[in-house]
Design a protein around this motif. Structure first.
Motif, mmCIF file in Angstrom:
data_model
loop_
_atom_site.group_PDB
_atom_site.id
_atom_site.type_symbol
_atom_site.label_atom_id
_atom_site.label_comp_id
_atom_site.label_asym_id
_atom_site.label_seq_id
_atom_site.Cartn_x
_atom_site.Cartn_y
_atom_site.Cartn_z
ATOM 1 N N PRO A 123 2.432 6.932 -2.842
ATOM 2 C CA PRO A 123 3.565 6.205 -2.369
ATOM 3 C C PRO A 123 4.566 7.238 -1.658
ATOM 4 N N GLU A 124 5.226 6.688 -0.710
ATOM 5 C CA GLU A 124 6.488 7.654 -0.013
ATOM 6 C C GLU A 124 7.530 7.605 -0.993
ATOM 7 N N ARG A 137 -0.365 4.327 -1.398
ATOM 8 C CA ARG A 137 0.624 4.230 -0.167
ATOM 9 C C ARG A 137 0.310 3.129 0.559
ATOM 10 N N GLN A 154 1.779 0.280 -1.445
ATOM 11 C CA GLN A 154 3.307 0.223 -1.124
ATOM 12 C C GLN A 154 3.714 -0.560 0.099
#
Length: 217
Positions: A108-109, A165, A168
């Motif tokens: 995830p960012e 990601r 997310q």
């Protein structure tokens, strides 16, 4: 390996391309949930706690990691094949760098908060180490799966072959939908309060009634 069944490689299409040459062809390294679970199973590393990022990787660990990553798209690869890829110190260092970049591209960012919100809690005002992985030590695999299944309506194979990601990004869309619904309800509630019999000194705004914020706010 059962986790790496033949499915459309959406994770590969939607993840930054980090590639290694295998038998003369580029192989993309992507850390799907299947890959991360296999890392835990074979290496005994608690991925969700961030232990993989802080682990001191020896040659055997790098070989195992690379083997798992390549097996995602090339199930026929053997440990001996991977060993031949790591023929010298330069190739070992390159492989370690590729693995690190592949993990970062799939995670995830990081959503950085203002410094005041990132105090590490020890009373000295220092902020948390920015190298810490964006995964919480309190998370469990069954929790991640249940949230993806219940909130995002993903099947187990869909979740297994996606990256953190990607999850997310899907959850961001879910939260944005919730935000706009709450904003519309908040507008009604604000108008009811502002034009009722007991009007507030400071007018209500729709945002005063939100339970969820936009993912990018």
């Amino acid at each position: 390996m059962g986790a790496f069944s033949a499915v459309p490689d959406m994770a590969g299409l939607l993840t930054d391309r980090i590639e290694i040459s295998f038998r003369g062809e580029p192989v993309q390294l992507v850390a799907t949930h299947a890959v991360l679970l296999e890392i835990e199973r074979r290496m005994g590393i608690d991925v969700l706690s961030g232990a993989l990022g802080s682990a001191r990787l020896r040659l055997s660990s790098i070989r195992t990691l690379l083997h798992i990553f390549i097996q995602r798209v090339r199930p026929d690869v053997t440990a001996a094949d991977v060993g031949r890829l790591l023929g010298n110190a330069k190739k070992i260092a390159e492989a370690k760098d590729l693995i690190t970049r592949a993990l970062l591209a799939s995670m995830p960012e990081r959503r950085d908060k203002p410094d005041a919100d990132r105090d590490d809690g020890d009373g000295d005002g220092d902020v948390k180490d920015e190298s810490e992985p964006p995964i919480s030590a309190s998370l469990r695999w069954d929790t991640l799966w249940s949230e993806a299944h219940y909130n995002l309506h993903l099947s187990f194979p869909e979740w297994l072959h996606s990256t953190p990601r990607m999850i997310q990004a899907l959850n961001d869309r879910r939260l944005e939908d919730i935000h706009w619904i709450e904003l519309m309800i908040g507008q009604v509630a604000a108008n009811a309060g502002n034009f009722g019999y007991a009007r507030p000194r400071t007018p209500f705004k729709a945002e005063d009634f939100l339970l969820h914020r936009r993912p990018d706010s």
